[in-house]
Write an enzyme that holds these catalytic residues in place. Structure first.
Site, mmCIF file in Angstrom:
data_model
loop_
_atom_site.group_PDB
_atom_site.id
_atom_site.type_symbol
_atom_site.label_atom_id
_atom_site.label_comp_id
_atom_site.label_asym_id
_atom_site.label_seq_id
_atom_site.Cartn_x
_atom_site.Cartn_y
_atom_site.Cartn_z
ATOM 1 N N LYS A 12 8.894 54.995 11.519
ATOM 2 C CA LYS A 12 7.820 55.981 11.689
ATOM 3 C C LYS A 12 7.081 55.786 13.024
ATOM 4 O O LYS A 12 7.233 54.748 13.685
ATOM 5 C CB LYS A 12 6.846 55.868 10.504
ATOM 6 C CG LYS A 12 7.454 56.330 9.167
ATOM 7 C CD LYS A 12 6.399 56.274 8.064
ATOM 8 C CE LYS A 12 6.932 56.801 6.736
ATOM 9 N NZ LYS A 12 5.877 56.778 5.693
ATOM 10 N N TYR A 52 9.288 66.535 3.858
ATOM 11 C CA TYR A 52 8.440 65.939 2.820
ATOM 12 C C TYR A 52 8.041 66.946 1.746
ATOM 13 O O TYR A 52 7.039 66.739 1.051
ATOM 14 C CB TYR A 52 7.180 65.349 3.457
ATOM 15 C CG TYR A 52 7.308 63.894 3.899
ATOM 16 C CD1 TYR A 52 7.816 62.912 3.033
ATOM 17 C CD2 TYR A 52 6.877 63.481 5.158
ATOM 18 C CE1 TYR A 52 7.901 61.584 3.420
ATOM 19 C CE2 TYR A 52 6.961 62.143 5.546
ATOM 20 C CZ TYR A 52 7.472 61.207 4.673
ATOM 21 O OH TYR A 52 7.538 59.886 5.051
ATOM 22 N N ASN A 115 2.735 53.195 7.487
ATOM 23 C CA ASN A 115 3.428 52.095 6.804
ATOM 24 C C ASN A 115 4.832 51.830 7.368
ATOM 25 O O ASN A 115 5.696 51.287 6.701
ATOM 26 C CB ASN A 115 3.436 52.322 5.289
ATOM 27 C CG ASN A 115 4.121 53.610 4.895
ATOM 28 O OD1 ASN A 115 4.691 54.300 5.730
ATOM 29 N ND2 ASN A 115 4.093 53.933 3.608
ATOM 30 N N HIS A 118 10.279 54.799 6.398
ATOM 31 C CA HIS A 118 10.627 55.637 5.243
ATOM 32 C C HIS A 118 11.995 55.184 4.749
ATOM 33 O O HIS A 118 12.851 54.796 5.544
ATOM 34 C CB HIS A 118 10.715 57.111 5.659
ATOM 35 C CG HIS A 118 11.397 57.970 4.614
ATOM 36 N ND1 HIS A 118 10.708 58.501 3.550
ATOM 37 C CD2 HIS A 118 12.699 58.325 4.454
ATOM 38 C CE1 HIS A 118 11.563 59.170 2.786
ATOM 39 N NE2 HIS A 118 12.777 59.080 3.304
ATOM 40 N N GLU A 129 18.534 63.940 2.564
ATOM 41 C CA GLU A 129 17.804 63.500 3.764
ATOM 42 C C GLU A 129 18.750 63.207 4.925
ATOM 43 O O GLU A 129 18.417 63.470 6.082
ATOM 44 C CB GLU A 129 16.962 62.263 3.417
ATOM 45 C CG GLU A 129 15.827 62.595 2.449
ATOM 46 C CD GLU A 129 14.961 61.397 2.073
ATOM 47 O OE1 GLU A 129 13.976 61.604 1.331
ATOM 48 O OE2 GLU A 129 15.259 60.259 2.506
HETATM 49 P P1 IDP Z 1 7.346 55.880 -0.123
HETATM 50 O O1 IDP Z 1 7.332 56.131 1.365
HETATM 51 O O2 IDP Z 1 7.086 54.432 -0.442
HETATM 52 O O3 IDP Z 1 8.558 56.446 -0.803
HETATM 53 P P2 IDP Z 1 5.904 58.128 -1.265
HETATM 54 O O4 IDP Z 1 5.110 58.069 -2.530
HETATM 55 O O5 IDP Z 1 7.222 58.842 -1.310
HETATM 56 O O6 IDP Z 1 6.074 56.639 -0.725
HETATM 57 O O7 IDP Z 1 4.980 58.805 -0.184
HETATM 58 C C1 IDP Z 1 5.506 59.229 1.059
HETATM 59 C C2 IDP Z 1 4.593 58.775 2.167
HETATM 60 O O8 IDP Z 1 3.343 59.420 2.024
HETATM 61 C C3 IDP Z 1 4.268 57.282 2.155
HETATM 62 O O9 IDP Z 1 5.215 56.491 2.831
HETATM 63 C C4 IDP Z 1 2.939 57.250 2.861
HETATM 64 O O10 IDP Z 1 3.115 57.256 4.270
HETATM 65 C C5 IDP Z 1 2.294 58.562 2.467
HETATM 66 N N1 IDP Z 1 1.372 58.356 1.347
HETATM 67 C C6 IDP Z 1 1.657 58.074 0.057
HETATM 68 N N2 IDP Z 1 0.563 57.953 -0.693
HETATM 69 C C7 IDP Z 1 -0.481 58.196 0.141
HETATM 70 C C8 IDP Z 1 -1.893 58.222 -0.034
HETATM 71 O O11 IDP Z 1 -2.438 58.009 -1.130
HETATM 72 N N3 IDP Z 1 -2.629 58.499 1.093
HETATM 73 C C9 IDP Z 1 -2.076 58.733 2.317
HETATM 74 N N4 IDP Z 1 -0.743 58.711 2.527
HETATM 75 C C10 IDP Z 1 0.045 58.440 1.462
HETATM 76 MG MG MG Z 2 9.195 58.395 -1.053
#
Ligand code: IDP
Ligand code: MG
Length: 135
Positions: A12, A52, A115, A118, A129
């Site tokens: 990312k 997304y 974070n 992905h 994807e």
């Molecule tokens: P993942 O990346 O671990 O699969 P997902 O639940 O699929 O997590 O969420 C996609 C992305 O959305 C996450 O990697 C994160 O960057 C963002 N995200 C998830 N939850 C939150 C939140 O509560 N606040 C802000 N961003 C979030």
């Molecule tokens: Mg995810």
């Protein structure tokens, strides 16, 4: 029995910006995930919204799409034994605060949105994807 899978990984914007790509790729390699294809690019907000779209009802959707399109990213097809689950294990929990020691998000993640990586969450989504980025 062998179960070779492919999964999509994205480095990312926060990690690309800090030039963490080689360090992250070294972690894949150490865990026997090979990089079949890789490219660096920047996507538009519309493309991020399409990528997304499973999260479109979430309160953080708009922020998420803005973020993924905010700078260069590196997308990769990873291949290896149980690649989907293995990559998710190596990445660590979505929120870096909860990510286990030694995982990519523990080592490099800044916050729940920044974070660093992905990873596809299922074989089925991995196919979708991979097609999205490598037609
Ligand atoms: P993942 O990346 O671990 O699969 P997902 O639940 O699929 O997590 O969420 C996609 C992305 O959305 C996450 O990697 C994160 O960057 C963002 N995200 C998830 N939850 C939150 C939140 O509560 N606040 C802000 N961003 C979030
Ligand atoms: Mg995810």
């Amino acid at each position: 029995m062998s179960n070779v899978e492919q999964t999509l990984s994205i480095i990312k914007p926060d990690a690309c910006e800090r030039n963490l790509s080689d360090k992250i790729k070294a972690i894949f390699s150490k865990n026997n995930l090979s990089i079949l294809k890789s490219k660096k690019l920047q996507i538009s907000k519309d493309e991020a919204a399409e990528f997304y779209k499973i999260h479109q009802s979430k309160p953080f959707y708009d922020q998420l799409c803005n973020y993924l399109s905010s700078g260069p990213i590196e997308v990769m097809i990873l291949e290896g034994e149980n690649a989907v689950t293995k990559n998710r294990d190596i990445m660590g929990a979505t929120d870096p605060k909860n990510a286990k020691d030694g995982t990519i998000r523990n080592l490099f993640g800044i916050s729940i949105d920044k974070n660093s990586v992905h990873g596809s969450d299922s074989v089925e989504n991995a196919k979708i994807e991979i097609k999205f980025f490598f037609k």
